[in-house]
Design a protein around this motif. Structure first.
Motif, PDB file in Angstrom:
ATOM      1  N   ARG A   1      84.866  47.522  69.906  1.00 15.70           N
ATOM      2  CA  ARG A   1      84.139  46.250  69.926  1.00 15.70           C
ATOM      3  C   ARG A   1      82.840  46.378  69.127  1.00 15.70           C
TER       4      ARG A   1
ATOM      5  N   LEU B   1      83.698  46.468  65.475  1.00 15.58           N
ATOM      6  CA  LEU B   1      84.043  45.138  64.972  1.00 15.58           C
ATOM      7  C   LEU B   1      82.814  44.246  64.841  1.00 15.58           C
TER       8      LEU B   1
ATOM      9  N   ASN C   1      83.151  44.091  58.876  1.00 15.03           N
ATOM     10  CA  ASN C   1      84.207  43.136  58.616  1.00 15.03           C
ATOM     11  C   ASN C   1      85.470  43.926  58.257  1.00 15.03           C
TER      12      ASN C   1
ATOM     13  N   ASN D   1      89.594  44.632  58.008  1.00 17.16           N
ATOM     14  CA  ASN D   1      90.796  43.815  57.802  1.00 17.16           C
ATOM     15  C   ASN D   1      91.585  43.683  59.089  1.00 17.16           C
ATOM     16  N   SER D   2      91.848  44.834  59.720  1.00 15.50           N
ATOM     17  CA  SER D   2      92.622  44.830  60.961  1.00 15.50           C
ATOM     18  C   SER D   2      92.306  46.095  61.749  1.00 15.50           C
TER      19      SER D   2
ATOM     20  N   THR E   1      94.189  48.352  65.002  1.00 14.81           N
ATOM     21  CA  THR E   1      95.288  48.556  65.946  1.00 14.81           C
ATOM     22  C   THR E   1      94.854  49.609  66.939  1.00 14.81           C
TER      23      THR E   1
ATOM     24  N   LYS F   1      92.315  44.885  75.197  1.00 17.06           N
ATOM     25  CA  LYS F   1      92.645  43.514  74.779  1.00 17.06           C
ATOM     26  C   LYS F   1      91.522  42.560  75.150  1.00 17.06           C
TER      27      LYS F   1
ATOM     28  N   CYS G   1      88.526  43.487  72.784  1.00 11.52           N
ATOM     29  CA  CYS G   1      88.806  43.291  71.352  1.00 11.52           C
ATOM     30  C   CYS G   1      90.002  42.360  71.199  1.00 11.52           C
ATOM     31  N   ASN G   2      89.788  41.081  71.482  1.00 14.33           N
ATOM     32  CA  ASN G   2      90.928  40.155  71.465  1.00 14.33           C
ATOM     33  C   ASN G   2      91.571  40.006  70.086  1.00 14.33           C
ATOM     34  N   GLU G   3      90.845  40.381  69.019  1.00 15.36           N
ATOM     35  CA  GLU G   3      91.420  40.279  67.679  1.00 15.36           C
ATOM     36  C   GLU G   3      92.240  41.512  67.288  1.00 15.36           C
ATOM     37  N   ALA G   4      92.272  42.505  68.149  1.00 13.53           N
ATOM     38  CA  ALA G   4      92.990  43.751  67.857  1.00 13.53           C
ATOM     39  C   ALA G   4      94.470  43.639  68.224  1.00 13.53           C
ATOM     40  N   ASN G   5      95.272  44.413  67.518  1.00 12.20           N
ATOM     41  CA  ASN G   5      96.672  44.600  67.881  1.00 12.20           C
ATOM     42  C   ASN G   5      96.693  45.785  68.851  1.00 12.20           C
TER      43      ASN G   5
END
Length: 127
Positions: free
Chosen positions: A54, A57, A61, A63-64, A66, A79, A82-86
């Motif tokens: 977190r 992030l 910035n 890209n992704s 996981t 989750k 870091c709701n934007e994480a896979n």
């Protein structure tokens, strides 16, 4: 109150400060060793609660990202943080080339290797 309840109290500010300091130290280490996280695809093996990620992030910035952990409890927390994480719940000995259908620019892990057997570490080197 048992020990676990004591350390999980929200008013246990000294413990929370130590945890925050630990995340700052780990983040500082990552910046020194890896450098730039901007526009990178990141894989974290053994993400725990995701609080370190977190912070990452919030600063970069990316890209992704996981996040992988064997603990369902930690994956739920990751989750949430870091709701934007896979987020993937799996054991390292079950990771193979099909687990991730893409490549990552950065792969890191903290506080995990001591829990792995040598065969699991060798398997990770092959993936």
């Amino acid at each position: 109150m048992n020990r676990k309840e004591y350390f999980e109290r929200k008013d246990c500010s000294a413990i929370n400060l130590l945890r925050d300091t630990e995340y700052e130290i780990k983040l500082s280490y990552l910046k020194q060793v890896i450098g730039d996280f901007e526009n990178k695809d990141i894989l974290v093996l053994g993400c725990g609660n995701g609080k370190l990620e977190r912070k990452l992030l919030d600063l970069y910035n990316v890209n992704s990202i996981t996040l992988v952990d064997a603990s369902k409890r930690y994956i739920r927390q990751a989750k949430s943080n870091c709701n934007e994480a896979n987020c993937i719940c799996t054991e390292f000995n079950k990771i193979d080339k099909r687990t991730f259908m893409r490549r990552f620019d950065i792969i890191y892990s903290f506080d995990v290797m001591q829990y792995l057997q040598s065969s699991e570490i060798k398997r990770l080197q092959l993936v």
